[in-house]
Write an enzyme that holds these catalytic residues in place. Structure first.
Site, mmCIF file in Angstrom:
data_model
loop_
_atom_site.group_PDB
_atom_site.id
_atom_site.type_symbol
_atom_site.label_atom_id
_atom_site.label_comp_id
_atom_site.label_asym_id
_atom_site.label_seq_id
_atom_site.Cartn_x
_atom_site.Cartn_y
_atom_site.Cartn_z
ATOM 1 N N CYS A 1 12.754 119.949 12.443
ATOM 2 C CA CYS A 1 11.637 119.080 12.834
ATOM 3 C C CYS A 1 12.158 117.696 13.181
ATOM 4 O O CYS A 1 11.513 116.946 13.908
ATOM 5 C CB CYS A 1 10.546 119.046 11.779
ATOM 6 S SG CYS A 1 11.155 118.873 10.125
ATOM 7 N N LYS B 1 3.796 130.717 -0.661
ATOM 8 C CA LYS B 1 3.892 131.705 0.421
ATOM 9 C C LYS B 1 5.009 131.281 1.372
ATOM 10 O O LYS B 1 4.851 130.383 2.177
ATOM 11 C CB LYS B 1 2.584 131.826 1.206
ATOM 12 C CG LYS B 1 2.597 133.107 2.046
ATOM 13 C CD LYS B 1 1.875 133.015 3.355
ATOM 14 C CE LYS B 1 2.631 132.376 4.467
ATOM 15 N NZ LYS B 1 3.801 133.120 4.991
ATOM 16 N N GLU C 1 3.368 118.363 6.823
ATOM 17 C CA GLU C 1 4.593 117.898 7.470
ATOM 18 C C GLU C 1 4.779 118.759 8.717
ATOM 19 O O GLU C 1 4.953 119.971 8.597
ATOM 20 C CB GLU C 1 5.756 118.106 6.487
ATOM 21 C CG GLU C 1 6.963 117.343 6.849
ATOM 22 C CD GLU C 1 6.620 115.901 7.049
ATOM 23 O OE1 GLU C 1 6.786 115.444 8.183
ATOM 24 O OE2 GLU C 1 6.135 115.260 6.094
ATOM 25 N N SER D 1 4.119 124.061 12.001
ATOM 26 C CA SER D 1 3.732 123.539 13.306
ATOM 27 C C SER D 1 2.467 122.671 13.204
ATOM 28 O O SER D 1 1.651 122.837 12.291
ATOM 29 C CB SER D 1 3.469 124.700 14.264
ATOM 30 O OG SER D 1 2.387 125.459 13.795
ATOM 31 N N GLY E 1 -0.917 123.266 11.056
ATOM 32 C CA GLY E 1 -1.250 122.198 10.109
ATOM 33 C C GLY E 1 -2.652 121.647 10.336
ATOM 34 O O GLY E 1 -3.393 121.364 9.389
ATOM 35 N N GLU F 1 6.875 119.629 21.867
ATOM 36 C CA GLU F 1 7.957 120.114 21.012
ATOM 37 C C GLU F 1 8.429 121.477 21.506
ATOM 38 O O GLU F 1 7.650 122.426 21.573
ATOM 39 C CB GLU F 1 7.482 120.205 19.561
ATOM 40 C CG GLU F 1 8.627 120.432 18.601
ATOM 41 C CD GLU F 1 8.174 120.512 17.152
ATOM 42 O OE1 GLU F 1 7.142 121.147 16.872
ATOM 43 O OE2 GLU F 1 8.868 119.939 16.283
#
Ligand code: ADP
Length: 496
Positions: free
Chosen positions: A285, A176, A251, A230, A234, A386
């Protein structure tokens, strides 16, 4: 009429309309143009894809790995042929400048070449048995069907990190892609198809994360989930998929810092800071969003850095003279601007940038001025959270030890960099920086595909993409004992 044909699902080797009959828009962040539409699929479409994957995997796992690798080699060749065209499409749908887009396609090519080599390795272990006339070994076996969920910021590189090792190891894939980058995903699927990958080994289901992605987490036909995105998403994925006993590789976010010690080559450090902080408009990232500088060189560093940041040309990434493209969408722009206001309210000094760019044609896209804050304290929200945009926080420290503490004093642990000529401090930093990736005298970005990629703390959950480490996510260890003694031999009992 749109510039591109609709992105349809790729299931069992065929391009299929979504059963929902619904489509989403694919918008160019550089100018707001609707490039095309993508299948807004539902759980039924996912079911079809998983069924196709399970059927295909039953045969694919029996194809000798060196034969599987031949497909990957053709994937590399086809990507090489289409490198420019895919890079242009990638820039159009997600905004990064064309040079970086070409680099990203190259990353997928490199990964295909590297993982093709795994077809003749996929090493296991053999070891002596403790009993006579007995053989002991472990081999890597495919896990089954791998569910891949990817973000928009590296739409082909990250998909390559996950799909290529999964496929060479004998798994089938249901992928996806991110809602924002369907054209790049379609191009990658076309390449797999043209390379001769058997129908059903790779399936692509376009759709919304909370619909198709969510349905993958509890689907009984999916054995592993490999996710990049994100930390918030996650965390949700880990708990949902964990409850269903699926292996999950995550990740996620980063708050990466470049440390500049007083003895550093400041010009080199500035080159690295500009590249790491503003490349991909700060939406990597591994982007550097913090600079930790020894106080005695802070002024000298800022004096070199600010004019370089102010000279960055912002615009449509297809223009080769542009350094910084747009950010992905209006919500990203609003989030970046919100953080800049927070920084100002917290008392950080806004040195440059700090505003949306709307001059001339920029008004049609999502552009933010490359931004530098100085006088940032490590506990400020802009130094902790972030932002995922072209915003850099400069913090002064009084010692090497304090620099390490500040670097480590965030919840993330992806990438860290240090500039110094002192070899003793280099080795201490290598030991003490608690990130998954450490750079010495280079920026926080620039991972190479044959080494593990991933982070500690809230960046990941212990797994790695890339390199040999990726195979651990997509294989099971199968331990095999062969007793050729002709009698029952009992380990731990008959030999003691
Ligand atoms: P980003 O901020 O990069 O959009 P996300 O983590 O939301 O980060 O998205 C990364 C990928 O995760 C995308 O493909 C997105 O569609 C998918 N996703 C979002 N929500 C979910 C969810 N609830 N379950 C599974 N996948 C999701």
């Amino acid at each position: 009429m749109h510039r591109f044909e609709p992105c349809l699902n790729f299931i069992g080797g065929r391009w299929c309309e979504p059963k929902t009959g619904q489509y989403g828009d694919n918008v160019n962040p550089a100018n707001g143009e609707v490039l095309g539409v993508w299948a807004r699929s539902g759980a039924d479409d996912l079911d079809d894809a998983v069924r196709a994957a399970r059927e295909a995997q039953a045969a694919w796992r029996l194809v000798p790995a060196p034969e599987r690798a031949k497909v990957l080699r053709r994937v590399a060749d086809l990507l090489r042929d289409r490198k420019d065209e895919i890079a242009r499409t990638l820039t159009m749908e997600m905004g990064k400048v064309i040079e970086e887009a070409r680099g990203e396609v190259q990353e997928a090519i490199d990964m295909a070449d590297y993982m093709a080599g795994e077809g003749r390795r996929l090493f296991g272990q053999t070891t002596p048995s403790e009993l006579p006339d007995k053989f002991a070994m472990s081999v890597r076996a495919p896990v089954g069907v791998v569910g891949i969920i990817t973000p928009w910021n590296f739409p082909i590189a990250i998909a390559s990190w996950k799909s290529l090792p999964a496929i060479v190891a004998g798994n089938a894939v249901v992928w996806k892609p991110a809602e924002e980058t369907p054209l790049t995903a379609r191009a990658f699927a076309e390449v797999y198809q043209e390379a001769g990958l058997p129908a059903g080994v790779l399936n692509v289901v376009f759709g919304d994360g909370p619909v198709v992605g969510e349905a993958m987490l509890s689907h009984p036909g999916i054995d592993v989930i490999s996710f990049t995105g994100s930390t918030e998403t996650g965390r949700h994925i880990a708990s949902r998929a964990g409850a269903n006993l699926k292996r999950v590789s995550l990740e996620m976010g980063g708050k990466n810092a470049i440390t500049v010690l007083a003895d550093a080559d400041l010009d080199l450090a500035v080159d690295a800071i500009v590249w790491s902080a503003y490349g991909t408009s700060g939406q990597r990232c591994t982007a550097a969003s913090r600079v930790i500088v020894e106080r005695e060189v802070e002024e000298a560093l800022l004096a070199r850095l600010l004019p370089r940041v102010q000279a960055l040309r912002v615009g449509d990434g297809l223009d080769p003279a542009v350094h910084v493209g747009p950010v992905i969408h209006e919500e990203a722009l609003a989030k970046i601007d919100r953080y800049v206001r927070i920084g100002v309210d917290e008392g950080a000094r806004l040195m440059t940038g700090g505003r949306r760019l709307t001059e001339g044609t920029l008004a049609q896209g999502y552009y933010y001025a490359p931004t530098v804050f100085a006088g940032v304290r490590p506990d400020m929200r802009i130094a902790q959270e972030e932002i995922f945009g072209p915003v850099l926080c400069v913090m002064a420290v009084d010692s090497f030890e304090e620099a390490i503490r500040v670097n480590n004093g965030v919840k993330y642990g992806l990438s860290a960099s240090i500039f110094t000529r002192d070899v003793n401090r280099v080795f201490r930093a290598m030991r003490d920086l608690d990130t998954g990736i450490v750079y010495v005298n280079a920026g926080t970005t620039g991972a190479e595909i044959h080494l593990p990629f991933g982070g500690t703390k809230a960046t990941g959950n212990g797994h790695r993409d890339s390199g040999q480490a990726a195979l651990d996510v997509f294989t099971e260890w199968k331990t095999v004992y062969v007793d050729y003694s002709g009698r029952l031999q009992r380990a731990q009992i008959d030999n003691n």
